[in-house]
Design a protein around this motif. Structure first.
Motif, mmCIF file in Angstrom:
data_model
loop_
_atom_site.group_PDB
_atom_site.id
_atom_site.type_symbol
_atom_site.label_atom_id
_atom_site.label_comp_id
_atom_site.label_asym_id
_atom_site.label_seq_id
_atom_site.Cartn_x
_atom_site.Cartn_y
_atom_site.Cartn_z
ATOM 1 N N GLY A 86 0.814 -1.208 0.000
ATOM 2 C CA GLY A 86 0.000 0.000 0.000
ATOM 3 C C GLY A 86 0.850 1.261 0.000
ATOM 4 O O GLY A 86 0.566 2.209 -0.734
ATOM 5 N N LEU A 87 1.888 1.262 0.823
ATOM 6 C CA LEU A 87 2.760 2.437 0.897
ATOM 7 C C LEU A 87 3.528 2.649 -0.404
ATOM 8 O O LEU A 87 3.675 3.786 -0.863
ATOM 9 C CB LEU A 87 3.731 2.301 2.071
ATOM 10 C CG LEU A 87 3.095 2.398 3.460
ATOM 11 C CD1 LEU A 87 4.110 2.012 4.536
ATOM 12 C CD2 LEU A 87 2.527 3.781 3.700
ATOM 13 N N LEU A 88 4.024 1.567 -1.004
ATOM 14 C CA LEU A 88 4.748 1.700 -2.268
ATOM 15 C C LEU A 88 3.827 2.208 -3.373
ATOM 16 O O LEU A 88 4.221 3.068 -4.168
ATOM 17 C CB LEU A 88 5.402 0.372 -2.661
ATOM 18 C CG LEU A 88 6.591 -0.049 -1.807
ATOM 19 C CD1 LEU A 88 7.000 -1.483 -2.126
ATOM 20 C CD2 LEU A 88 7.763 0.898 -1.979
ATOM 21 N N LYS A 89 2.609 1.683 -3.422
ATOM 22 C CA LYS A 89 1.653 2.157 -4.429
ATOM 23 C C LYS A 89 1.350 3.636 -4.219
ATOM 24 O O LYS A 89 1.274 4.404 -5.181
ATOM 25 C CB LYS A 89 0.368 1.328 -4.381
ATOM 26 C CG LYS A 89 0.530 -0.063 -4.948
ATOM 27 C CD LYS A 89 -0.741 -0.866 -4.802
ATOM 28 C CE LYS A 89 -0.558 -2.275 -5.321
ATOM 29 N NZ LYS A 89 -1.782 -3.084 -5.135
ATOM 30 N N LEU B 47 3.316 5.837 -2.761
ATOM 31 C CA LEU B 47 4.530 6.567 -3.124
ATOM 32 C C LEU B 47 4.628 6.748 -4.635
ATOM 33 O O LEU B 47 4.962 7.821 -5.132
ATOM 34 C CB LEU B 47 5.757 5.816 -2.606
ATOM 35 C CG LEU B 47 7.106 6.436 -2.942
ATOM 36 C CD1 LEU B 47 7.405 7.573 -1.980
ATOM 37 C CD2 LEU B 47 8.205 5.395 -2.843
ATOM 38 N N LEU B 48 4.308 5.696 -5.382
ATOM 39 C CA LEU B 48 4.452 5.737 -6.838
ATOM 40 C C LEU B 48 3.298 6.434 -7.540
ATOM 41 O O LEU B 48 3.405 6.742 -8.730
ATOM 42 C CB LEU B 48 4.626 4.315 -7.381
ATOM 43 C CG LEU B 48 5.917 3.636 -6.930
ATOM 44 C CD1 LEU B 48 5.917 2.162 -7.327
ATOM 45 C CD2 LEU B 48 7.135 4.351 -7.467
ATOM 46 N N SER B 49 2.229 6.720 -6.828
ATOM 47 C CA SER B 49 1.084 7.388 -7.476
ATOM 48 C C SER B 49 1.104 8.892 -7.253
ATOM 49 O O SER B 49 0.140 9.564 -7.591
ATOM 50 C CB SER B 49 -0.234 6.805 -6.950
ATOM 51 O OG SER B 49 -0.416 7.164 -5.596
ATOM 52 N N ARG B 50 2.198 9.402 -6.740
ATOM 53 C CA ARG B 50 2.282 10.847 -6.456
ATOM 54 C C ARG B 50 2.059 11.648 -7.741
ATOM 55 O O ARG B 50 2.319 11.195 -8.831
ATOM 56 C CB ARG B 50 3.607 11.202 -5.818
ATOM 57 C CG ARG B 50 4.787 11.092 -6.785
ATOM 58 C CD ARG B 50 6.096 11.304 -6.093
ATOM 59 N NE ARG B 50 7.162 11.435 -7.021
ATOM 60 C CZ ARG B 50 7.671 10.459 -7.772
ATOM 61 N NH1 ARG B 50 7.179 9.252 -7.703
ATOM 62 N NH2 ARG B 50 8.675 10.687 -8.591
ATOM 63 N N LYS B 51 1.598 12.838 -7.555
ATOM 64 C CA LYS B 51 1.350 13.713 -8.704
ATOM 65 C C LYS B 51 2.676 14.257 -9.224
ATOM 66 O O LYS B 51 3.508 14.692 -8.453
ATOM 67 C CB LYS B 51 0.442 14.882 -8.300
ATOM 68 C CG LYS B 51 -0.893 14.463 -7.772
ATOM 69 C CD LYS B 51 -1.745 13.904 -8.874
ATOM 70 C CE LYS B 51 -3.112 13.574 -8.315
ATOM 71 N NZ LYS B 51 -3.762 12.509 -8.963
ATOM 72 N N GLU B 52 2.844 14.235 -10.518
ATOM 73 C CA GLU B 52 4.082 14.759 -11.148
ATOM 74 C C GLU B 52 4.008 16.264 -11.242
ATOM 75 O O GLU B 52 3.035 16.856 -11.429
ATOM 76 C CB GLU B 52 4.265 14.149 -12.548
ATOM 77 C CG GLU B 52 4.519 12.669 -12.519
ATOM 78 C CD GLU B 52 5.855 12.260 -11.907
ATOM 79 O OE1 GLU B 52 6.855 12.975 -12.094
ATOM 80 O OE2 GLU B 52 5.900 11.239 -11.229
#
Length: 140
Positions: free
Chosen positions: A130-133, A135-140
């Motif tokens: 959950g945390l990795l997902k 982290l990787l879904s942050r807005k660019e």
């Protein structure tokens, strides 16, 4: 060096994954990147993946993907065929030899993940995912 930084710990986790993957995949003559490309081809319909799709999915540059595909071709695991949707391009297809390795590839992936997360509980793994997902879904 401060080992309480997310970026550093992610790098260490990646290095540990690389080390374990050599241990698990080397007996089969595969690198981790070759393994990932084969799995990507397995989970997508045969004959739909182009080289550019691999480049974009894994964020790998063209010359690197070219080399990976050449090595997989030499091993008899993939072949390039004319794209039925566009004669100007080619699609990457798994050979029968690679298709016969499907169960093995899934087994190797489970083994790698199992060793990488062996000291985590099921709840820890779910939280980490959950945390990795997130982290990787942050807005660019």
């Amino acid at each position: 060096m401060n080992q309480d930084k997310v970026a550093i710990l992610l790098k260490f986790a990646n290095l540990e994954c690389d080390k374990l993957s050599v241990e698990i995949l080397e007996p089969y003559g595969l690198t981790l990147t070759q393994y990932k490309v084969l799995k990507f081809l397995l989970i997508n319909p045969q004959g739909t993946i182009r080289q550019v799709d691999i480049e974009e999915h894994f964020y790998i540059r063209n010359p690197t993907v070219t080399r990976i595909l050449q090595n997989l071709e030499k091993k008899g695991l993939i072949e390039r065929q004319i794209n039925p949707q566009d004669n100007r391009s080619k699609v990457i297809c798994l050979t029968e030899k690679a298709m016969k390795m499907e169960k093995l590839l899934y087994k190797l992936g489970s083994e790698l993940e199992g060793k990488l997360t062996s000291n985590l509980t099921l709840e820890d793994k779910q939280e980490l995912l959950g945390l990795l997902k997130k982290l990787l879904s942050r807005k660019e």
